[in-house]
Scaffold this motif. Structure first.
Motif, short mmCIF file in Angstrom:
data_model
loop_
_atom_site.label_atom_id
_atom_site.label_comp_id
_atom_site.label_asym_id
_atom_site.label_seq_id
_atom_site.Cartn_x
_atom_site.Cartn_y
_atom_site.Cartn_z
N GLY A 24 13.23 6.06 10.34
CA GLY A 24 12.42 4.79 10.05
C GLY A 24 11.44 5.25 8.95
N PHE A 25 11.18 4.35 8.11
CA PHE A 25 10.32 4.47 6.83
C PHE A 25 9.64 3.30 6.53
CE2 PHE A 25 14.20 3.62 4.76
CZ PHE A 25 13.75 3.11 3.88
N ASN A 26 8.53 3.39 5.67
CA ASN A 26 7.89 2.21 5.32
C ASN A 26 7.04 2.80 4.14
OD1 ASN A 26 5.25 0.50 4.92
ND2 ASN A 26 6.29 -0.50 6.23
N ILE A 27 7.21 1.82 2.99
CA ILE A 27 6.70 2.45 1.58
C ILE A 27 5.56 1.63 1.18
CG2 ILE A 27 7.40 2.26 -0.85
CD1 ILE A 27 10.24 2.07 0.01
N ASP A 28 4.47 2.54 0.86
CA ASP A 28 3.21 2.05 0.60
C ASP A 28 3.26 2.03 -1.30
OD1 ASP A 28 0.66 1.74 -0.15
OD2 ASP A 28 -0.33 2.63 1.06
N GLU A 29 3.71 1.09 -1.78
CA GLU A 29 3.93 1.12 -3.20
C GLU A 29 2.62 1.40 -4.04
OE1 GLU A 29 6.74 -1.49 -5.42
OE2 GLU A 29 7.29 -2.38 -3.46
N LYS A 30 1.41 0.54 -3.31
CA LYS A 30 0.15 0.55 -4.00
C LYS A 30 -0.31 2.05 -3.88
CE LYS A 30 -4.03 -2.35 -4.41
NZ LYS A 30 -4.60 -3.49 -3.74
N GLY A 31 -0.32 2.60 -2.64
CA GLY A 31 -0.68 4.04 -2.31
C GLY A 31 0.09 5.24 -2.90
N GLY A 32 1.21 4.68 -3.27
CA GLY A 32 2.09 5.94 -3.74
C GLY A 32 2.58 6.80 -2.67
N PRO A 73 -1.25 -3.44 5.46
CA PRO A 73 -2.25 -2.70 4.43
C PRO A 73 -3.87 -3.01 4.26
CG PRO A 73 -0.75 -4.34 3.73
CD PRO A 73 -0.43 -4.43 5.07
N LYS A 74 -3.91 -4.12 4.57
CA LYS A 74 -5.49 -4.93 4.33
C LYS A 74 -6.23 -3.81 5.50
CE LYS A 74 -8.20 -8.80 5.35
NZ LYS A 74 -8.08 -10.13 5.91
N ASN A 75 -5.82 -3.80 6.58
CA ASN A 75 -6.68 -2.70 7.50
C ASN A 75 -6.26 -1.35 7.71
OD1 ASN A 75 -8.48 -5.06 8.59
ND2 ASN A 75 -6.79 -5.63 9.14
N ILE A 90 -0.32 2.65 17.47
CA ILE A 90 -1.03 2.32 15.95
C ILE A 90 -1.74 3.61 15.69
CG2 ILE A 90 -2.78 0.78 15.05
CD1 ILE A 90 -2.35 -1.14 17.72
N PHE A 91 -1.87 3.94 14.34
CA PHE A 91 -2.25 4.81 13.56
C PHE A 91 -3.22 4.28 12.46
CE2 PHE A 91 1.72 6.93 15.23
CZ PHE A 91 1.16 8.28 15.26
N ASP A 92 -4.29 5.07 12.26
CA ASP A 92 -4.94 4.76 11.21
C ASP A 92 -4.19 5.54 10.05
OD1 ASP A 92 -6.86 6.07 8.95
OD2 ASP A 92 -8.26 4.75 10.23
N ALA A 93 -3.81 4.73 8.97
CA ALA A 93 -3.10 5.35 7.82
C ALA A 93 -3.63 6.46 7.17
CB ALA A 93 -2.72 4.10 7.03
N ASP A 114 2.95 -9.56 10.66
CA ASP A 114 2.79 -11.00 10.17
C ASP A 114 1.14 -10.72 9.56
OD1 ASP A 114 2.09 -13.61 9.54
OD2 ASP A 114 2.88 -14.35 11.26
N GLU A 115 1.05 -10.42 8.48
CA GLU A 115 -0.29 -10.34 7.69
C GLU A 115 -0.83 -11.61 8.03
OE1 GLU A 115 -2.29 -8.39 3.95
OE2 GLU A 115 -0.17 -8.35 4.21
N GLN A 116 -0.26 -12.79 7.63
CA GLN A 116 -1.21 -14.01 7.61
C GLN A 116 -1.85 -14.31 9.20
OE1 GLN A 116 1.33 -17.34 6.49
NE2 GLN A 116 -0.33 -19.00 7.17
#
Length: 188
Positions: A24-32, A73-75, A90-93, A114-116
């Motif tokens: 599995g993977f997740n892309i953080d575009e802002k953080g590259g 991404p916010k936290n 849960i990990f600290d990214a 769900d960020e909202q």
């Protein structure tokens, strides 16, 4: 191996060697970055997109690595579903530190943040759709909805959760159930 493909030709533009089997993977575009869940070893590999290499590995000690991964991404949090143990880790990214393990039913297949509403939605093949919410700095299950057995795949889009349901003995065929987070019940 994590490969970058040319969208038009389908040819491999670059390939990044991973230290295990990816699930599995997740892309953080802002953080590259790309966070990749691996087994053997049970880690989350952090891929630097610009360097095209693994720059860090977050060890999973609370449970064996699984497959689904999502991110707040916010936290700065990563959520990794572990199907065999029935847990979300849960990990600290940034630091890669495991912050918590939340017990859920077995067989998690998909996980969406769900960020909202500051919620997690987990579809589990044992017949449960679990809703977790952060309250007073602690994550807890706020709803556990029964879903047909082997309903594994779900998607979060447009503020709704879509759950794929395979054909059941008492049904004509497969279906997609749509859940609205406000009511925590299937939408009509």
């Amino acid at each position: 191996m994590l490969s970058e493909l040319d969208a038009k030709s389908g040819e491999i533009k670059s390939a990044i060697k991973l230290p295990g089997s990816s699930h599995g993977f997740n892309i953080d575009e802002k953080g590259g970055k790309i966070y990749v869940v691996l087994t053997k070893p049970s880690v989350v590999a952090v891929v630097d997109v610009a360097k095209r290499e693994v720059t860090d590995q977050f060890a999973m000690t609370l449970a064996d690595a699984g497959s689904p991964i999502d991110r707040d991404p916010k936290n700065g949090l990563l959520f990794v579903g572990c199907p065999k143990k029935g847990m979300i880790v849960i990990f600290d990214a940034k630091s890669g530190k495991e912050l918590a393990g939340i017990d859920i039913p077995l067989g998690i297949d998909d996980l969406h943040f769900d960020e909202q509403r500051n919620r997690l939605y987990a579809s589990c093949s044992d017949g449960n759709l679990v809703v977790l919410e952060k309250k007073n700095e602690k994550w807890e299950a706020v709803a556990k909805l029964k879903s047909p057995k082997d309903s594994r795949t779900c998607a979060w889009a447009g503020g709704k959760l879509y759950l794929g349901v395979p054909r059941q003995d008492d049904a004509e065929g497969p279906e997609i159930r749509i859940y609205e987070p406000g009511s925590l019940k299937p939408a009509k």
